[in-house]
Design a protein around this motif. Structure first.
Motif, short mmCIF file in Angstrom:
data_model
loop_
_atom_site.label_atom_id
_atom_site.label_comp_id
_atom_site.label_asym_id
_atom_site.label_seq_id
_atom_site.Cartn_x
_atom_site.Cartn_y
_atom_site.Cartn_z
N ALA A 78 21.01 10.32 30.34
CA ALA A 78 20.90 9.08 29.58
C ALA A 78 19.84 8.16 30.20
O ALA A 78 19.12 7.47 29.48
CB ALA A 78 22.25 8.37 29.54
N PHE A 138 16.83 7.72 33.49
CA PHE A 138 16.02 8.44 34.47
C PHE A 138 16.38 7.93 35.86
O PHE A 138 15.65 7.18 36.49
CB PHE A 138 14.53 8.28 34.15
CG PHE A 138 13.66 9.21 34.93
CD1 PHE A 138 13.78 10.58 34.79
CD2 PHE A 138 12.73 8.72 35.82
CE1 PHE A 138 13.00 11.45 35.53
CE2 PHE A 138 11.93 9.58 36.56
CZ PHE A 138 12.08 10.95 36.42
N ASN A 172 5.74 11.37 29.93
CA ASN A 172 6.51 10.18 29.58
C ASN A 172 7.96 10.37 30.02
O ASN A 172 8.38 11.47 30.41
CB ASN A 172 6.37 9.83 28.08
CG ASN A 172 6.97 10.88 27.16
OD1 ASN A 172 7.97 11.53 27.47
ND2 ASN A 172 6.36 11.06 26.00
N GLU A 173 8.73 9.30 29.97
CA GLU A 173 10.10 9.35 30.47
C GLU A 173 10.98 10.30 29.67
O GLU A 173 11.85 10.97 30.23
CB GLU A 173 10.71 7.94 30.49
CG GLU A 173 12.04 7.92 31.23
CD GLU A 173 12.58 6.52 31.42
OE1 GLU A 173 13.75 6.31 31.06
OE2 GLU A 173 11.83 5.65 31.93
N GLU A 174 10.78 10.38 28.36
CA GLU A 174 11.59 11.30 27.53
C GLU A 174 11.36 12.75 27.95
O GLU A 174 12.29 13.55 28.03
CB GLU A 174 11.31 11.11 26.04
CG GLU A 174 11.89 9.82 25.49
CD GLU A 174 13.39 9.67 25.76
OE1 GLU A 174 14.15 10.60 25.47
OE2 GLU A 174 13.78 8.60 26.29
N THR A 175 10.11 13.10 28.21
CA THR A 175 9.79 14.45 28.68
C THR A 175 10.43 14.69 30.04
O THR A 175 11.01 15.76 30.29
CB THR A 175 8.27 14.67 28.74
OG1 THR A 175 7.77 14.60 27.40
CG2 THR A 175 7.90 16.00 29.36
N HIS A 233 7.37 18.70 24.17
CA HIS A 233 7.25 17.72 25.25
C HIS A 233 5.96 18.02 26.01
O HIS A 233 5.78 19.14 26.47
CB HIS A 233 8.45 17.80 26.19
CG HIS A 233 9.74 17.47 25.52
ND1 HIS A 233 10.21 16.19 25.39
CD2 HIS A 233 10.66 18.28 24.91
CE1 HIS A 233 11.37 16.22 24.75
NE2 HIS A 233 11.65 17.46 24.44
N SER A 268 17.15 17.51 32.45
CA SER A 268 18.34 18.05 31.78
C SER A 268 18.32 19.58 31.78
O SER A 268 19.33 20.22 32.09
CB SER A 268 18.41 17.53 30.34
OG SER A 268 19.47 18.15 29.64
N GLY A 286 4.33 7.37 32.40
CA GLY A 286 5.70 6.88 32.61
C GLY A 286 6.32 7.47 33.86
O GLY A 286 6.98 6.79 34.63
N LYS A 329 13.14 13.33 31.22
CA LYS A 329 14.59 13.50 31.03
C LYS A 329 14.89 14.88 30.45
O LYS A 329 15.87 15.52 30.84
CB LYS A 329 15.16 12.39 30.15
CG LYS A 329 15.15 11.04 30.88
CD LYS A 329 15.96 9.96 30.19
CE LYS A 329 15.46 9.53 28.87
NZ LYS A 329 16.15 8.34 28.33
N PHE A 330 14.05 15.37 29.54
CA PHE A 330 14.21 16.71 28.98
C PHE A 330 14.11 17.77 30.09
O PHE A 330 14.93 18.68 30.18
CB PHE A 330 13.16 16.97 27.90
CG PHE A 330 13.00 18.42 27.53
CD1 PHE A 330 13.95 19.07 26.75
CD2 PHE A 330 11.90 19.15 27.98
CE1 PHE A 330 13.81 20.42 26.42
CE2 PHE A 330 11.75 20.49 27.65
CZ PHE A 330 12.71 21.12 26.88
#
Length: 152
Positions: A79, A81, A61-64, A143, A70, A41, A66-67
């Protein structure tokens, strides 16, 4: 592939990130792949030259992503990327690879690194090597970041 040339990248990951407020990374897997990486991602490619040539890709991945962004921005919620989050991921990759280059210099191997190149999109194919390369999965508080290391 000489483990002495790979360990500086893993050591950079486990040393630098906790200094930035991340949980202590844990290695959860390792393997060998051929030529291409499939992006999870968000992938950042950094090249290195001089006495050692090759590439390293930080793949997540994108969630990682963003984590990580942040955490780097002192807990600011991410919220989407967006450009700021992408910049944070690129800077993290730059810091990790620069630290690995310092670790390699301590082994007597001079290395220069390139500007990070960020790719967004799951499934994108990224060519990292003409042959085989090492993949190391690192867990960062739930993550996962895949570190792909190709050393010539």
């Amino acid at each position: 592939m000489d483990v002495k040339l790979v360990n500086p990248f893993i050591d950079a990951f486990t040393t630098v990130l906790p200094q930035m407020g991340f949980p202590t990374p844990e290695r959860t897997g390792m393997g060998v792949k051929d030529k291409n990486i499939e992006s999870l991602g968000v992938s950042v490619l950094v090249g290195f030259t001089k006495e050692i040539r090759g590439n390293v890709v930080y793949n997540m991945n994108e969630e990682t992503a963003k984590f990580i962004a942040s955490t780097m921005m002192m807990g600011m919620p991410i919220a989407a990327f967006d450009e700021m989050a992408q910049s944070a991921i690129s800077e993290m990759s730059n810091m990790l690879t620069a630290n690995a280059a310092t670790n390699l210099a301590a082994l007597g191997r001079e290395v220069d690194i390139s500007t990070p190149s960020l790719t967004v999109g799951a499934g994108a194919q990224i060519r990292i090597s003409a042959g085989q390369f090492l993949t190391v999965n690192m867990d960062l508080g739930g993550h996962v970041v895949e570190i792909d290391i190709a050393v010539e």
